[in-house]
Motif scaffolding. Structure first.
Motif, PDB file in Angstrom:
ATOM      1  N   GLU A 133       0.800  -1.219   0.000  1.00 19.98           N
ATOM      2  CA  GLU A 133       0.000   0.000   0.000  1.00 19.98           C
ATOM      3  C   GLU A 133       0.835   1.274   0.000  1.00 19.98           C
ATOM      4  O   GLU A 133       0.309   2.377   0.188  1.00 19.98           O
ATOM      5  N   GLY A 134       2.137   1.128  -0.222  1.00 15.43           N
ATOM      6  CA  GLY A 134       3.000   2.291  -0.383  1.00 15.43           C
ATOM      7  C   GLY A 134       3.200   3.128   0.864  1.00 15.43           C
ATOM      8  O   GLY A 134       3.358   4.351   0.789  1.00 15.43           O
ATOM      9  N   VAL A 135       3.227   2.485   2.032  1.00 12.52           N
ATOM     10  CA  VAL A 135       3.416   3.202   3.287  1.00 12.52           C
ATOM     11  C   VAL A 135       4.901   3.453   3.531  1.00 12.52           C
ATOM     12  O   VAL A 135       5.741   2.566   3.335  1.00 12.52           O
ATOM     13  N   ASP A 136       5.240   4.650   3.959  1.00 15.02           N
ATOM     14  CA  ASP A 136       6.611   5.002   4.308  1.00 15.02           C
ATOM     15  C   ASP A 136       6.927   4.400   5.675  1.00 15.02           C
ATOM     16  O   ASP A 136       6.456   4.884   6.706  1.00 15.02           O
ATOM     17  N   ARG A 137       7.749   3.357   5.682  1.00  6.12           N
ATOM     18  CA  ARG A 137       8.054   2.677   6.940  1.00  6.12           C
ATOM     19  C   ARG A 137       9.127   3.410   7.750  1.00  6.12           C
ATOM     20  O   ARG A 137       9.515   2.953   8.819  1.00  6.12           O
ATOM     21  N   GLY A 138       9.562   4.541   7.265  1.00  5.98           N
ATOM     22  CA  GLY A 138      10.443   5.388   8.057  1.00  5.98           C
ATOM     23  C   GLY A 138       9.677   6.224   9.068  1.00  5.98           C
ATOM     24  O   GLY A 138      10.254   6.772  10.007  1.00  5.98           O
ATOM     25  N   LYS A 139       8.380   6.327   8.864  1.00  5.65           N
ATOM     26  CA  LYS A 139       7.529   7.032   9.803  1.00  5.65           C
ATOM     27  C   LYS A 139       7.056   6.059  10.884  1.00  5.65           C
ATOM     28  O   LYS A 139       7.084   4.843  10.691  1.00  5.65           O
ATOM     29  N   PRO A 140       6.574   6.563  12.007  1.00  4.00           N
ATOM     30  CA  PRO A 140       6.100   5.659  13.069  1.00  4.00           C
ATOM     31  C   PRO A 140       4.780   4.996  12.707  1.00  4.00           C
ATOM     32  O   PRO A 140       3.992   5.525  11.924  1.00  4.00           O
ATOM     33  N   VAL A 141       4.539   3.839  13.285  1.00  6.31           N
ATOM     34  CA  VAL A 141       3.276   3.127  13.070  1.00  6.31           C
ATOM     35  C   VAL A 141       2.101   3.981  13.534  1.00  6.31           C
ATOM     36  O   VAL A 141       0.996   3.893  12.979  1.00  6.31           O
ATOM     37  N   GLU A 142       2.327   4.833  14.524  1.00  3.95           N
ATOM     38  CA  GLU A 142       1.268   5.713  15.004  1.00  3.95           C
ATOM     39  C   GLU A 142       0.660   6.537  13.865  1.00  3.95           C
ATOM     40  O   GLU A 142      -0.546   6.815  13.854  1.00  3.95           O
ATOM     41  N   ASP A 143       1.480   6.937  12.918  1.00  4.54           N
ATOM     42  CA  ASP A 143       0.991   7.722  11.781  1.00  4.54           C
ATOM     43  C   ASP A 143      -0.027   6.932  10.966  1.00  4.54           C
ATOM     44  O   ASP A 143      -1.037   7.473  10.507  1.00  4.54           O
ATOM     45  N   VAL A 144       0.240   5.640  10.766  1.00  7.80           N
ATOM     46  CA  VAL A 144      -0.695   4.777  10.039  1.00  7.80           C
ATOM     47  C   VAL A 144      -1.990   4.626  10.834  1.00  7.80           C
ATOM     48  O   VAL A 144      -3.095   4.739  10.276  1.00  7.80           O
ATOM     49  N   LEU A 145      -1.879   4.388  12.117  1.00  4.88           N
ATOM     50  CA  LEU A 145      -3.064   4.140  12.937  1.00  4.88           C
ATOM     51  C   LEU A 145      -4.014   5.331  12.943  1.00  4.88           C
ATOM     52  O   LEU A 145      -5.235   5.165  12.892  1.00  4.88           O
ATOM     53  N   MET A 146      -3.447   6.538  13.006  1.00  4.51           N
ATOM     54  CA  MET A 146      -4.297   7.725  13.076  1.00  4.51           C
ATOM     55  C   MET A 146      -4.893   8.094  11.723  1.00  4.51           C
ATOM     56  O   MET A 146      -5.741   8.982  11.642  1.00  4.51           O
ATOM     57  N   ASN A 147      -4.458   7.377  10.686  1.00  8.07           N
ATOM     58  CA  ASN A 147      -5.019   7.571   9.345  1.00  8.07           C
ATOM     59  C   ASN A 147      -5.540   6.258   8.781  1.00  8.07           C
ATOM     60  O   ASN A 147      -5.555   6.044   7.572  1.00  8.07           O
ATOM     61  N   ILE A 148      -5.999   5.376   9.657  1.00  5.17           N
ATOM     62  CA  ILE A 148      -6.286   3.993   9.275  1.00  5.17           C
ATOM     63  C   ILE A 148      -7.418   3.875   8.271  1.00  5.17           C
ATOM     64  O   ILE A 148      -7.495   2.880   7.522  1.00  5.17           O
TER      65      ILE A 148
END
Length: 254
Positions: A95-110
């Motif tokens: 899904e093209g997620v930047d894994r250099g960012k924290p997982v928290e960023d993904v969760l808050m934009n889930i």
């Protein structure tokens, strides 16, 4: 008994009214928590920056006995939690997620991502927090300082907080988690989520910054306790790493 009943009613009222807080809760989490995450990736002391890789368990599999047995810890960490980490990374690549960012960023934009991302990002984050939130058993285990004061102020007593939190864990239907979270107004709230959801997600009934989470999936306790979830919850209190929870609380309060 009167104080306990009042706090339980407050917990239920807050949960039922959670949808009213979503609009402002999300902005609080986004500005407060993400700003805390924006430190160097090498800063392993940041309690609000979760990487995409599974971290080593911070103690041996037997360290939490007798409350949690070694075999359960080994299976839980190497099979269940490791599976969430692997599947999260697979989903992130797809899904093209930047894994250099924290997982928290993904969760808050889930809401932007797939069901696979939701389940596995949540599962990975929840377990990484869970491991750090425990340590070898201590008698009369309780927090100190500002966190203890805040809990006693909100719930009337530390014992009553434990009762409210335990109720949330014991009554969560099916699989899920119980949480102590910090809300936008800097108030402490007890809530719970189904499956691998957590309060960082905009799909959660109550949003806030997680300070402490308890896994009540059966795989977390079934080998030792079978269907006796209540016994698992009661014994778990001796394991809580209140120093780590206090660090999360103090950081989130800044």
């Amino acid at each position: 008994m009167k104080k306990i009943s009042q706090s339980r009613r407050e917990f239920l009222t807050t949960t039922s009214k959670a949808s009213l807080a979503l609009g402002i809760g999300g902005s609080f989490i986004g500005s407060g928590l993400l700003s805390s995450c924006k430190t160097s990736q090498s800063n392993g002391n940041n309690p609000f920056r979760t990487g995409f890789e599974q971290a080593p368990l911070p103690y041996s599999y037997s360290a939490l006995e007798p409350a949690i047995d070694a075999r359960t810890m080994e299976i839980h960490h190497t099979k269940h939690a490791a599976g969430y980490a692997k599947n999260l990374n697979d989903a992130a690549v797809a899904e093209g997620v930047d894994r250099g960012k924290p997982v928290e960023d993904v969760l808050m934009n889930i809401k932007k991502y797939s069901e696979k991302m939701r389940n596995n990002a949540g599962g990975h984050y929840n377990h990484e927090l869970f491991w750090k939130s425990m340590r070898a058993a201590r008698t009369d285990n309780k927090p100190e300082g500002a966190l203890l004061t805040a809990l006693e102020s909100k719930f009337n007593s530390f014992a009553n907080f434990k009762s409210v939190f335990s109720d949330a864990a014991k009554t969560r239907f099916g699989s899920g988690w119980a949480w102590l979270i910090l809300m936008k107004d800097k108030q402490l709230i007890v809530t719970s989520t189904p499956n691998q959801d957590n309060p960082l997600m905009p799909v959660a009934g109550t949003q806030g910054t997680p300070l402490l989470g308890l896994d009540v999936w059966e795989h977390a306790y079934y080998l030792k306790y079978q269907n006796k979830r209540a016994d698992y919850v009661d014994n778990w209190w001796s394991l809580v790493n209140w120093d780590y929870v206090a660090t999360r609380y103090e950081t989130a309060m800044k």
